[in-house]
Design an enzyme around this catalytic site. Sequence first.
Site, PDB file in Angstrom:
ATOM      1  N   LYS A  92      52.280  49.951  46.803  1.00  0.00           N
ATOM      2  CA  LYS A  92      52.738  49.375  45.502  1.00  0.00           C
ATOM      3  C   LYS A  92      52.396  47.875  45.624  1.00  0.00           C
ATOM      4  CE  LYS A  92      55.191  48.901  41.616  1.00  0.00           C
ATOM      5  NZ  LYS A  92      53.818  48.348  41.045  1.00  0.00           N
ATOM      6  N   GLN A 113      52.018  42.080  50.818  1.00  0.00           N
ATOM      7  CA  GLN A 113      52.902  43.052  50.156  1.00  0.00           C
ATOM      8  C   GLN A 113      53.670  44.157  51.008  1.00  0.00           C
ATOM      9  OE1 GLN A 113      51.830  42.549  46.466  1.00  0.00           O
ATOM     10  NE2 GLN A 113      54.108  43.152  46.272  1.00  0.00           N
ATOM     11  N   LYS A 128      47.178  46.582  47.061  1.00  0.00           N
ATOM     12  CA  LYS A 128      46.879  45.532  46.295  1.00  0.00           C
ATOM     13  C   LYS A 128      45.355  45.750  45.779  1.00  0.00           C
ATOM     14  CE  LYS A 128      48.256  41.654  44.493  1.00  0.00           C
ATOM     15  NZ  LYS A 128      49.793  41.134  44.322  1.00  0.00           N
ATOM     16  N   ASP A 168      49.184  40.682  38.097  1.00  0.00           N
ATOM     17  CA  ASP A 168      48.873  39.503  39.125  1.00  0.00           C
ATOM     18  C   ASP A 168      47.879  38.555  38.494  1.00  0.00           C
ATOM     19  OD1 ASP A 168      49.412  38.873  42.267  1.00  0.00           O
ATOM     20  OD2 ASP A 168      47.564  38.172  41.754  1.00  0.00           O
ATOM     21  N   THR A 212      59.717  37.541  38.288  1.00  0.00           N
ATOM     22  CA  THR A 212      59.201  36.883  39.697  1.00  0.00           C
ATOM     23  C   THR A 212      59.658  35.333  39.654  1.00  0.00           C
ATOM     24  OG1 THR A 212      57.154  38.160  39.554  1.00  0.00           O
ATOM     25  CG2 THR A 212      57.107  36.435  41.105  1.00  0.00           C
ATOM     26  N   ASN A 243      52.402  33.405  34.356  1.00  0.00           N
ATOM     27  CA  ASN A 243      53.709  34.162  34.295  1.00  0.00           C
ATOM     28  C   ASN A 243      54.655  33.728  35.213  1.00  0.00           C
ATOM     29  OD1 ASN A 243      54.948  36.778  36.018  1.00  0.00           O
ATOM     30  ND2 ASN A 243      54.926  36.830  33.423  1.00  0.00           N
TER      31      ASN A 243
HETATM   32  P1  NDP Z   1      48.929  34.169  35.925  1.00  0.00           P
HETATM   33  O1  NDP Z   1      47.498  34.552  35.776  1.00  0.00           O
HETATM   34  O2  NDP Z   1      49.727  34.158  34.861  1.00  0.00           O
HETATM   35  O3  NDP Z   1      48.855  32.475  36.225  1.00  0.00           O
HETATM   36  C1  NDP Z   1      48.097  31.938  37.185  1.00  0.00           C
HETATM   37  C2  NDP Z   1      48.183  30.446  37.062  1.00  0.00           C
HETATM   38  O4  NDP Z   1      47.792  29.969  38.297  1.00  0.00           O
HETATM   39  C3  NDP Z   1      47.591  29.744  35.907  1.00  0.00           C
HETATM   40  O5  NDP Z   1      48.241  28.647  35.664  1.00  0.00           O
HETATM   41  C4  NDP Z   1      45.975  29.435  36.701  1.00  0.00           C
HETATM   42  O6  NDP Z   1      45.611  28.546  35.932  1.00  0.00           O
HETATM   43  C5  NDP Z   1      46.559  28.988  38.096  1.00  0.00           C
HETATM   44  N1  NDP Z   1      45.485  29.501  39.044  1.00  0.00           N
HETATM   45  C6  NDP Z   1      45.065  30.665  39.346  1.00  0.00           C
HETATM   46  N2  NDP Z   1      44.043  30.649  40.107  1.00  0.00           N
HETATM   47  C7  NDP Z   1      43.852  29.342  40.348  1.00  0.00           C
HETATM   48  C8  NDP Z   1      42.836  28.683  41.291  1.00  0.00           C
HETATM   49  N3  NDP Z   1      42.085  29.465  42.064  1.00  0.00           N
HETATM   50  N4  NDP Z   1      43.187  27.407  41.369  1.00  0.00           N
HETATM   51  C9  NDP Z   1      43.974  26.660  40.543  1.00  0.00           C
HETATM   52  N5  NDP Z   1      45.024  27.230  39.918  1.00  0.00           N
HETATM   53  C10 NDP Z   1      44.746  28.513  39.647  1.00  0.00           C
HETATM   54  O7  NDP Z   1      49.323  34.622  37.432  1.00  0.00           O
HETATM   55  P2  NDP Z   1      50.737  34.731  38.125  1.00  0.00           P
HETATM   56  O8  NDP Z   1      51.432  33.867  37.387  1.00  0.00           O
HETATM   57  O9  NDP Z   1      51.045  36.244  37.897  1.00  0.00           O
HETATM   58  O10 NDP Z   1      50.514  34.547  39.545  1.00  0.00           O
HETATM   59  C11 NDP Z   1      50.778  33.186  40.105  1.00  0.00           C
HETATM   60  C12 NDP Z   1      50.903  33.500  41.591  1.00  0.00           C
HETATM   61  O11 NDP Z   1      52.130  34.362  42.018  1.00  0.00           O
HETATM   62  C13 NDP Z   1      49.917  34.243  42.359  1.00  0.00           C
HETATM   63  O12 NDP Z   1      49.530  33.922  43.726  1.00  0.00           O
HETATM   64  C14 NDP Z   1      50.433  35.781  42.374  1.00  0.00           C
HETATM   65  O13 NDP Z   1      49.835  36.532  43.200  1.00  0.00           O
HETATM   66  C15 NDP Z   1      51.880  35.271  42.524  1.00  0.00           C
HETATM   67  N6  NDP Z   1      52.835  36.613  42.429  1.00  0.00           N
HETATM   68  C16 NDP Z   1      52.687  36.812  41.139  1.00  0.00           C
HETATM   69  C17 NDP Z   1      53.710  38.016  40.707  1.00  0.00           C
HETATM   70  C18 NDP Z   1      53.875  38.757  39.266  1.00  0.00           C
HETATM   71  O14 NDP Z   1      54.660  39.388  39.169  1.00  0.00           O
HETATM   72  N7  NDP Z   1      53.004  38.421  38.459  1.00  0.00           N
HETATM   73  C19 NDP Z   1      54.750  38.471  41.558  1.00  0.00           C
HETATM   74  C20 NDP Z   1      54.596  38.044  42.988  1.00  0.00           C
HETATM   75  C21 NDP Z   1      53.668  37.072  43.260  1.00  0.00           C
HETATM   76  P3  NDP Z   1      44.130  28.849  35.170  1.00  0.00           P
HETATM   77  O15 NDP Z   1      44.958  29.525  33.853  1.00  0.00           O
HETATM   78  O16 NDP Z   1      43.407  27.538  34.845  1.00  0.00           O
HETATM   79  O17 NDP Z   1      43.606  29.975  35.925  1.00  0.00           O
HETATM   80  O1  2IT Z   2      52.471  39.630  44.161  1.00  0.00           O
HETATM   81  C1  2IT Z   2      53.140  40.695  43.667  1.00  0.00           C
HETATM   82  O2  2IT Z   2      54.228  41.023  44.389  1.00  0.00           O
HETATM   83  C2  2IT Z   2      52.909  41.045  42.419  1.00  0.00           C
HETATM   84  N1  2IT Z   2      51.879  40.575  42.130  1.00  0.00           N
HETATM   85  C3  2IT Z   2      53.818  42.239  42.101  1.00  0.00           C
HETATM   86  C4  2IT Z   2      53.446  43.395  42.356  1.00  0.00           C
HETATM   87  C5  2IT Z   2      53.970  44.631  41.667  1.00  0.00           C
HETATM   88  O3  2IT Z   2      53.617  45.798  42.081  1.00  0.00           O
HETATM   89  O4  2IT Z   2      55.010  44.459  40.790  1.00  0.00           O
END
Ligand code: NDP
Ligand code: 2IT
Length: 448
Positions: A92, A113, A128, A168, A212, A243
Amino acid sequence: MNSQEYIQEIITQVEKRNPNEVEFNHAVKEVLNSLEPYFNRNPHLINKGILERIVEPERQIYFRVAWLDDLGKVQVNRGFRVQFNSALGPYKGGLRFHPSVNQSIIKFLGFEQIFKNALTTLPMGGGKGGSDFDPKGKSDNEIMRFCQAFMSELYRHIGSDVDVPAGDIGVGAREIGYMYGYYKKIQNLHTQGVLTGKGILYGGSLVRTQATGYGLVYFVENMLNDINETFKNKQVVVSGSGNVAIYAIEKAQSLGAKVIACSDSNGYIYDKNGLDLNVIKKIKEVNRGRISDYLIDIPNATYVEGFRNIWSIPCDIALPCATQDELDLDGAQQLVKNGCKIVAEGANMPCTQEAVNYFLKHYVYFGPGKAANAGGVATSGLEMSQNSLRLSWTFEEVDQKLKQIMNEIYQSAKTTAVNYNDPNNLVLGANIAGFNKVAQAMLAQGIL
Ligand code: NDP
Ligand code: 2IT
């Protein structure tokens, strides 16, 4: 061989076998280095081959993704899925679409993960995947064609009892919708539990979108509670504006915090009056624009180029929610200098090892990502449960379960840290608590 020698031997082996995989080596070291006291108490586990196996993915899949852009030109990307560990349940974990995606990044995320999912209390293994596809600037039709091309290979490797991907970075409800639709068509199966983060109309769960960010704030509420504090009137800085960041801001604001800054990969905005989240949602969720557009609606705010400088803003609580390695030693020193009391990771591994060590040394209460951001995958687990039941729970029911799970994750990391005589070290607590579950399950299932 003692614990320290055993752990060092595995770390050296991982470095040798996976040269140049900087992120993966970082993630392995971070977990293994905190397991020394665990193996000191459980020396009989040293010769069971647990670490040797846990650092090696059970299966890795690489594939070509060929698709046609709007100009009729053939584009080729790389697709990845790492099925890391299935001791606790089906693999997952999310799918990341970002140009930086490579084998090392997917392996580090898959490795994290495993332990994160173990902490959720739900039966999920770790995996992943993703692609080096860059969604920025692509039309909706291009996104759809890419998602279909990606799923035309991934489908043969996944399943509701095999491997369950989700979103993600760069993968949200729109992308999951296109991938789910294509999976259903080519398999002729409405097997809803094959992906999570689906739309509510076709098997998604309420709260998954918020999970999250909300979960992160529920986790921090537990941290605050332990130092007799609350979110009320706290100054909060959140990096990112995707997100995780958006729903962390929403929940923190609802608890009375003042969130004064957020960012994207180009720069950050600072609004001393507190961020207007509706403007941010419009920019990011509707227009898919840049965070600098905030100034169009709120001209009194400030925009600064360069996303790393966000940590120079004085705050009580810092929540890095963008990406790996976005908060380094320099950022950590600035936060400490300005009196920041709590740092909790919404992103996966946003703080470098030097930054984490600096926080621990300077009594900043630190919430590691595999515990603090586990609310997303936990709610994915709840989505799988609803899909199996063929029922949908209400927003309040899912939110309540999410809150309960975050409280349990905090308690398990905290009690483990206390039990190992390092009461404020949630890195140690989360790593040992998560690892112990996976190790016990691996032992029970024999040498695989
Ligand atoms: P999104 O794509 O929704 O948003 C990512 C955000 O981070 C954007 O503001 C983006 O800016 C910025 N960003 C991404 N890459 C970079 C980079 N290389 N340098 C600087 N800024 C960057 O992703 P999420 O919000 O879903 O994910 C954010 C983090 O949370 C990640 O590390 C992800 O693995 C983690 N995560 C996500 C979960 C989920 O359920 N979605 C669960 C647990 C963890 P820009 O738009 O300019 O690229
Ligand atoms: O990093 C993470 O935990 C996620 N991107 C969510 C993974 C999931 O299966 O909901």
